[in-house]
Motif scaffolding. Structure first.
Motif, PDB file in Angstrom:
ATOM      1  N   ARG A  55       0.863  -1.175   0.000  1.00  0.00           N
ATOM      2  CA  ARG A  55       0.000   0.000   0.000  1.00  0.00           C
ATOM      3  C   ARG A  55       0.903   1.229   0.000  1.00  0.00           C
ATOM      4  O   ARG A  55       1.905   1.266   0.698  1.00  0.00           O
ATOM      5  CB  ARG A  55      -0.893   0.016   1.236  1.00  0.00           C
ATOM      6  CG  ARG A  55      -1.932   1.119   1.215  1.00  0.00           C
ATOM      7  CD  ARG A  55      -2.867   1.106   2.417  1.00  0.00           C
ATOM      8  NE  ARG A  55      -3.275  -0.203   2.891  1.00  0.00           N
ATOM      9  CZ  ARG A  55      -4.255  -0.955   2.365  1.00  0.00           C
ATOM     10  NH1 ARG A  55      -4.908  -0.527   1.313  1.00  0.00           N
ATOM     11  NH2 ARG A  55      -4.560  -2.117   2.887  1.00  0.00           N
ATOM     12  N   ASP A  59      -0.992   7.332   0.000  1.00  0.00           N
ATOM     13  CA  ASP A  59      -2.410   7.274  -0.348  1.00  0.00           C
ATOM     14  C   ASP A  59      -2.920   5.857  -0.109  1.00  0.00           C
ATOM     15  O   ASP A  59      -2.491   4.913  -0.772  1.00  0.00           O
ATOM     16  CB  ASP A  59      -2.601   7.676  -1.812  1.00  0.00           C
ATOM     17  CG  ASP A  59      -4.058   7.765  -2.236  1.00  0.00           C
ATOM     18  OD1 ASP A  59      -4.931   7.130  -1.604  1.00  0.00           O
ATOM     19  OD2 ASP A  59      -4.329   8.461  -3.232  1.00  0.00           O
ATOM     20  N   ASP A  60      -3.846   5.701   0.834  1.00  0.00           N
ATOM     21  CA  ASP A  60      -4.373   4.377   1.185  1.00  0.00           C
ATOM     22  C   ASP A  60      -5.107   3.686   0.045  1.00  0.00           C
ATOM     23  O   ASP A  60      -5.307   2.475   0.080  1.00  0.00           O
ATOM     24  CB  ASP A  60      -5.327   4.476   2.380  1.00  0.00           C
ATOM     25  CG  ASP A  60      -4.591   4.694   3.691  1.00  0.00           C
ATOM     26  OD1 ASP A  60      -3.355   4.528   3.726  1.00  0.00           O
ATOM     27  OD2 ASP A  60      -5.259   5.035   4.689  1.00  0.00           O
ATOM     28  N   ASN A  61      -5.535   4.434  -0.973  1.00  0.00           N
ATOM     29  CA  ASN A  61      -6.255   3.852  -2.107  1.00  0.00           C
ATOM     30  C   ASN A  61      -5.321   3.409  -3.229  1.00  0.00           C
ATOM     31  O   ASN A  61      -5.781   2.955  -4.271  1.00  0.00           O
ATOM     32  CB  ASN A  61      -7.265   4.852  -2.673  1.00  0.00           C
ATOM     33  CG  ASN A  61      -8.380   5.134  -1.694  1.00  0.00           C
ATOM     34  OD1 ASN A  61      -8.923   4.227  -1.085  1.00  0.00           O
ATOM     35  ND2 ASN A  61      -8.715   6.402  -1.532  1.00  0.00           N
ATOM     36  N   CYS A  63      -2.051   1.064  -4.522  1.00  0.00           N
ATOM     37  CA  CYS A  63      -1.223  -0.112  -4.258  1.00  0.00           C
ATOM     38  C   CYS A  63      -0.156  -0.236  -5.335  1.00  0.00           C
ATOM     39  O   CYS A  63      -0.377   0.121  -6.488  1.00  0.00           O
ATOM     40  CB  CYS A  63      -2.071  -1.381  -4.244  1.00  0.00           C
ATOM     41  SG  CYS A  63      -3.195  -1.450  -2.843  1.00  0.00           S
ATOM     42  N   ARG A  79      -4.696   2.530  -8.544  1.00  0.00           N
ATOM     43  CA  ARG A  79      -5.627   3.170  -7.606  1.00  0.00           C
ATOM     44  C   ARG A  79      -6.887   2.324  -7.548  1.00  0.00           C
ATOM     45  O   ARG A  79      -7.443   1.939  -8.577  1.00  0.00           O
ATOM     46  CB  ARG A  79      -5.985   4.586  -8.056  1.00  0.00           C
ATOM     47  CG  ARG A  79      -6.981   5.261  -7.093  1.00  0.00           C
ATOM     48  CD  ARG A  79      -7.297   6.691  -7.460  1.00  0.00           C
ATOM     49  NE  ARG A  79      -6.116   7.527  -7.538  1.00  0.00           N
ATOM     50  CZ  ARG A  79      -5.467   8.073  -6.500  1.00  0.00           C
ATOM     51  NH1 ARG A  79      -5.904   7.857  -5.278  1.00  0.00           N
ATOM     52  NH2 ARG A  79      -4.414   8.833  -6.685  1.00  0.00           N
ATOM     53  N   HIS A  80      -7.325   2.020  -6.317  1.00  0.00           N
ATOM     54  CA  HIS A  80      -8.560   1.273  -6.084  1.00  0.00           C
ATOM     55  C   HIS A  80      -9.570   2.217  -5.457  1.00  0.00           C
ATOM     56  O   HIS A  80      -9.332   2.742  -4.373  1.00  0.00           O
ATOM     57  CB  HIS A  80      -8.312   0.101  -5.121  1.00  0.00           C
ATOM     58  CG  HIS A  80      -7.370  -0.918  -5.653  1.00  0.00           C
ATOM     59  ND1 HIS A  80      -7.711  -1.803  -6.652  1.00  0.00           N
ATOM     60  CD2 HIS A  80      -6.080  -1.208  -5.327  1.00  0.00           C
ATOM     61  CE1 HIS A  80      -6.682  -2.594  -6.912  1.00  0.00           C
ATOM     62  NE2 HIS A  80      -5.679  -2.253  -6.133  1.00  0.00           N
ATOM     63  N   LEU A  81     -10.682   2.449  -6.159  1.00  0.00           N
ATOM     64  CA  LEU A  81     -11.756   3.294  -5.640  1.00  0.00           C
ATOM     65  C   LEU A  81     -13.098   2.648  -5.925  1.00  0.00           C
ATOM     66  O   LEU A  81     -13.380   2.279  -7.070  1.00  0.00           O
ATOM     67  CB  LEU A  81     -11.732   4.672  -6.311  1.00  0.00           C
ATOM     68  CG  LEU A  81     -10.633   5.634  -5.885  1.00  0.00           C
ATOM     69  CD1 LEU A  81     -10.681   6.898  -6.733  1.00  0.00           C
ATOM     70  CD2 LEU A  81     -10.770   5.993  -4.420  1.00  0.00           C
ATOM     71  N   ASN A  82     -13.902   2.486  -4.889  1.00  0.00           N
ATOM     72  CA  ASN A  82     -15.264   1.955  -5.045  1.00  0.00           C
ATOM     73  C   ASN A  82     -15.287   0.643  -5.832  1.00  0.00           C
ATOM     74  O   ASN A  82     -16.131   0.445  -6.692  1.00  0.00           O
ATOM     75  CB  ASN A  82     -16.165   2.996  -5.723  1.00  0.00           C
ATOM     76  CG  ASN A  82     -16.173   4.310  -4.980  1.00  0.00           C
ATOM     77  OD1 ASN A  82     -16.160   4.315  -3.751  1.00  0.00           O
ATOM     78  ND2 ASN A  82     -16.168   5.406  -5.694  1.00  0.00           N
ATOM     79  N   GLY A  85     -10.525  -0.570 -10.167  1.00  0.00           N
ATOM     80  CA  GLY A  85      -9.077  -0.416 -10.140  1.00  0.00           C
ATOM     81  C   GLY A  85      -8.569   0.071 -11.478  1.00  0.00           C
ATOM     82  O   GLY A  85      -9.023  -0.396 -12.520  1.00  0.00           O
TER      83      GLY A  85
END
Length: 105
Positions: A55, A59-61, A63, A79-82, A85
């Motif tokens: 991670r 930014d926690d979103n 990887c 970036r992983h959002l909702n 990816g």
């Protein structure tokens, strides 16, 4: 062909679908990291079979997926959002960056 069309989608080892568009792939390979231009197969393999996922410390979103490539590593930043990816960038590096290790082969 519309440049915003999806170039590829990979069901990553993380269980998430990760995509990139033709337009973004061109930005990565022709502007930011030309060393990746002929490495689409390796980028896909990095998402499917990385040695490690970390991670981002910023930014926690985000990887970072790593796969050995000769004496270096290929790093694919996602970036992983909702549940979605997408590839931010990909590059060749000499070491795995700092950050929380969230998966290891």
């Amino acid at each position: 062909m519309e440049k915003r069309e999806i170039k590829f989608v990979v069901e990553a080892v993380s269980g998430r679908a990760i995509r990139t568009t033709y337009r973004h792939w061109d930005l990565i390979t022709k502007t930011k990291h030309p060393e990746i231009e002929n490495k689409e197969v390796e980028v896909r393999e990095c998402l499917l079979n990385p040695i490690e996922i970390r991670r981002s410390s910023e930014d926690d979103n985000v990887c970072l997926y790593y796969l050995p490539l000769d004496k270096y590593f290929i790093c694919v930043v996602v970036r992983h959002l909702n549940g979605d990816g997408f590839i931010i960038t990909a590059y060749i590096t000499d070491k795995v960056k700092e950050g929380e290790k969230i998966w290891k082969r």
